[in-house]
Write a protein that holds these residues in place. Structure first.
Motif, PDB file in Angstrom:
ATOM      1  N   LYS A  33       0.842  -1.188   0.000  1.00 55.56           N
ATOM      2  CA  LYS A  33       0.000   0.000   0.000  1.00 55.56           C
ATOM      3  C   LYS A  33       0.877   1.238   0.000  1.00 55.56           C
ATOM      4  O   LYS A  33       1.992   1.232   0.499  1.00 55.56           O
ATOM      5  CB  LYS A  33      -0.875  -0.006   1.249  1.00 55.56           C
TER       6      LYS A  33
ATOM      7  N   TYR B  89       2.690  16.788   0.801  1.00 55.64           N
ATOM      8  CA  TYR B  89       1.726  17.305   1.768  1.00 55.64           C
ATOM      9  C   TYR B  89       1.243  16.156   2.641  1.00 55.64           C
ATOM     10  O   TYR B  89       0.896  15.096   2.151  1.00 55.64           O
ATOM     11  CB  TYR B  89       0.533  17.939   1.047  1.00 55.64           C
TER      12      TYR B  89
ATOM     13  N   TYR C  59      -6.271  13.491   9.931  1.00 52.55           N
ATOM     14  CA  TYR C  59      -7.701  13.674  10.099  1.00 52.55           C
ATOM     15  C   TYR C  59      -8.151  12.900  11.334  1.00 52.55           C
ATOM     16  O   TYR C  59      -7.609  11.845  11.662  1.00 52.55           O
ATOM     17  CB  TYR C  59      -8.469  13.151   8.875  1.00 52.55           C
TER      18      TYR C  59
ATOM     19  N   PRO D 148     -14.540  12.276   8.397  1.00 53.48           N
ATOM     20  CA  PRO D 148     -13.247  12.758   8.895  1.00 53.48           C
ATOM     21  C   PRO D 148     -13.195  14.285   8.913  1.00 53.48           C
ATOM     22  O   PRO D 148     -13.815  14.948   8.075  1.00 53.48           O
ATOM     23  CB  PRO D 148     -12.250  12.203   7.864  1.00 53.48           C
TER      24      PRO D 148
ATOM     25  N   LEU E 187     -10.289  17.563   9.317  1.00 48.36           N
ATOM     26  CA  LEU E 187      -8.863  17.850   9.265  1.00 48.36           C
ATOM     27  C   LEU E 187      -8.371  18.387  10.602  1.00 48.36           C
ATOM     28  O   LEU E 187      -8.925  19.322  11.157  1.00 48.36           O
ATOM     29  CB  LEU E 187      -8.571  18.878   8.165  1.00 48.36           C
TER      30      LEU E 187
ATOM     31  N   LEU F 238      -6.676   9.289  11.044  1.00 49.14           N
ATOM     32  CA  LEU F 238      -6.215   8.872   9.728  1.00 49.14           C
ATOM     33  C   LEU F 238      -5.133   9.826   9.236  1.00 49.14           C
ATOM     34  O   LEU F 238      -5.301  11.042   9.311  1.00 49.14           O
ATOM     35  CB  LEU F 238      -7.366   8.885   8.710  1.00 49.14           C
TER      36      LEU F 238
ATOM     37  N   SER G 188      -0.490  13.713  -0.115  1.00 50.56           N
ATOM     38  CA  SER G 188      -0.677  13.975  -1.538  1.00 50.56           C
ATOM     39  C   SER G 188       0.635  14.471  -2.133  1.00 50.56           C
ATOM     40  O   SER G 188       1.536  14.898  -1.412  1.00 50.56           O
ATOM     41  CB  SER G 188      -1.801  14.972  -1.782  1.00 50.56           C
TER      42      SER G 188
ATOM     43  N   GLY H  26       1.181  17.015  -4.477  1.00 49.15           N
ATOM     44  CA  GLY H  26       1.454  18.440  -4.568  1.00 49.15           C
ATOM     45  C   GLY H  26       0.198  19.208  -4.834  1.00 49.15           C
ATOM     46  O   GLY H  26      -0.901  18.671  -4.790  1.00 49.15           O
ATOM     47  N   ASN H  27       0.339  20.480  -5.105  1.00 48.68           N
ATOM     48  CA  ASN H  27      -0.813  21.363  -5.279  1.00 48.68           C
ATOM     49  C   ASN H  27      -1.731  20.900  -6.395  1.00 48.68           C
ATOM     50  O   ASN H  27      -2.932  20.997  -6.296  1.00 48.68           O
ATOM     51  CB  ASN H  27      -0.345  22.787  -5.565  1.00 48.68           C
TER      52      ASN H  27
ATOM     53  N   GLY I 188      -1.641  17.775  -7.539  1.00 47.68           N
ATOM     54  CA  GLY I 188      -1.926  16.358  -7.313  1.00 47.68           C
ATOM     55  C   GLY I 188      -2.991  16.226  -6.261  1.00 47.68           C
ATOM     56  O   GLY I 188      -2.698  16.118  -5.080  1.00 47.68           O
ATOM     57  N   ASN I 189      -4.229  16.280  -6.681  1.00 47.22           N
ATOM     58  CA  ASN I 189      -5.299  16.389  -5.708  1.00 47.22           C
ATOM     59  C   ASN I 189      -5.660  15.086  -5.039  1.00 47.22           C
ATOM     60  O   ASN I 189      -6.421  15.073  -4.098  1.00 47.22           O
ATOM     61  CB  ASN I 189      -6.541  16.934  -6.404  1.00 47.22           C
ATOM     62  N   GLN I 190      -5.157  13.979  -5.551  1.00 43.68           N
ATOM     63  CA  GLN I 190      -5.540  12.709  -4.970  1.00 43.68           C
ATOM     64  C   GLN I 190      -4.873  12.539  -3.620  1.00 43.68           C
ATOM     65  O   GLN I 190      -3.648  12.628  -3.503  1.00 43.68           O
ATOM     66  CB  GLN I 190      -5.140  11.555  -5.899  1.00 43.68           C
ATOM     67  N   PHE I 191      -5.701  12.334  -2.610  1.00 41.26           N
ATOM     68  CA  PHE I 191      -5.213  12.064  -1.264  1.00 41.26           C
ATOM     69  C   PHE I 191      -5.114  10.548  -1.083  1.00 41.26           C
ATOM     70  O   PHE I 191      -6.015   9.806  -1.472  1.00 41.26           O
ATOM     71  CB  PHE I 191      -6.184  12.592  -0.209  1.00 41.26           C
TER      72      PHE I 191
ATOM     73  N   PHE J 183      -4.948   7.847   1.863  1.00 34.02           N
ATOM     74  CA  PHE J 183      -5.214   7.744   3.293  1.00 34.02           C
ATOM     75  C   PHE J 183      -4.668   6.448   3.868  1.00 34.02           C
ATOM     76  O   PHE J 183      -4.666   5.400   3.201  1.00 34.02           O
ATOM     77  CB  PHE J 183      -6.725   7.776   3.560  1.00 34.02           C
ATOM     78  N   GLY J 184      -4.247   6.510   5.142  1.00 34.87           N
ATOM     79  CA  GLY J 184      -4.003   5.311   5.892  1.00 34.87           C
ATOM     80  C   GLY J 184      -5.335   4.717   6.326  1.00 34.87           C
ATOM     81  O   GLY J 184      -6.381   5.347   6.181  1.00 34.87           O
TER      82      GLY J 184
END
Lengths: 113, 112
Positions: B2, B32, B36, B44, B46, B88, B92, B94-95, B97-100, B102-103
Motif C-alpha cells: 500500500k 503534503y 484527520y 473525517p 482535518l 487517519l 498527496s 502536490g498542489n 496532485g489532488n488525490q489524497f 489515506f491510511g
C-alpha cells in the motif's frame, strides 16, 4: 457540522441493483470529492469534480460514475452492485482543487445484500 | 504494498497520557501530509497539515514529518476522553496532485 450534506444516510439494496448517492458541498466550495471507506481498505479516493468538470480519478470502478451539476451538487451512481460494494461513501468539498483542507460530509452507509 | 501504512490499533491510554500515532509511506513524491480525526458515525475532519519535512504544533497536537525515513507522526499531549476517535493520516503529491492517499486509521480510546 462541516456544511457538507449527503443523502441518504443509509441504503440497503440487493446485488445487481443501481443506486444514486447525493452530495451538496459547503456554500462557496467548487470542488467535490467522493471516497469509499471499508474496514479492510480504509478511505479510498474515487473521483473529483471541480465546477462541473471531472478533475481527477482514483480507484473508481467502471460500474461507478459521478457527475457535478450546475448548482454544484454531485451524484455518485453505483450500478450492478456486488456484495463487496458495501461500504461507507463520503463526499468532501473544498474551495478549489489545490486546497489542502477538504470538508467531509457525514457519509452514506451502503449495504448490499 | 500500500502507498500508506498505518497501524490500526486499537490504542488505549489513560487520560493525560502522551499519544503517538504513526504512518509510513512508500512514495517519495508525497509533499503534503495531513492528519484527520474521525469520530464514530461521522466524516473525517482535518486536524493538521504539514508541507515537506519538519514539525508543526497546534495546541496539544504536534505533527512531525521525516521524509528521509518516509515516516510521519502525530503526538497528542495531555490526552482527553474527547480525543477518543480514529485518526487517519493522508498524503498527496502536490498542489495539482489532488488525490489524497489515506491510511486505514488508528482507533484511539482515552480512558478517564
Amino acid at each position: 457540522d462541516s456544511g457538507v450534506t449527503q443523502t441518504p444516510k443509509h441504503l440497503i439494496t440487493a446485488t445487481g441493483q443501481r443506486v444514486t448517492l447525493r452530495c451538496s458541498p459547503r456554500s462557496g466550495d467548487l470542488s467535490v470529492y467522493w471516497y469509499q471507506q471499508s474496514l479492510d481498505q480504509g478511505l479510498q479516493f474515487l473521483i473529483q469534480y471541480y465546477n462541473g468538470e471531472e478533475r481527477a480519478k482514483g480507484n473508481i470502478l467502471e460500474r461507478f460514475s459521478a457527475q457535478q451539476f450546475p448548482d454544484l451538487h454531485s451524484e455518485l451512481n453505483l450500478s450492478s452492485l456486488e456484495l463487496g460494494d458495501s461500504a461507507l461513501y463520503f463526499c468532501a468539498s473544498s474551495v478549489a482543487p489545490g486546497t489542502r483542507e477538504q470538508f467531509f460530509g457525514p457519509g452514506t452507509r451502503l449495504t448490499v445484500l | 504494498q500500500k502507498e500508506v501504512e498505518q497501524d490500526p490499533g486499537p490504542l488505549s491510554v489513560p487520560e493525560g497520557a502522551i499519544v503517538s500515532l504513526n504512518c509510513t509511506y512508500s512514495n517519495s513524491a508525497f509533499q503534503y501530509f495531513m492528519w484527520y480525526r474521525q469520530y464514530s458515525r461521522k466524516g473525517p475532519e482535518l486536524l493538521m497539515y504539514t508541507y515537506s519535512s519538519g514539525n508543526k504544533e497546534d495546541g496539544r497536537f504536534t505533527a512531525q514529518v521525516d521524509k528521509s525515513s518516509k515516516y510521519i507522526s502525530l503526538f497528542i499531549r495531555d490526552s482527553q476522553p474527547s480525543d477518543s476517535a480514529t485518526y487517519l493520516c493522508a498524503m498527496s503529491v502536490g498542489n495539482t496532485g489532488n488525490q489524497f492517499y489515506f491510511g486505514t486509521g488508528t482507533s484511539l480510546t482515552v480512558i478517564p
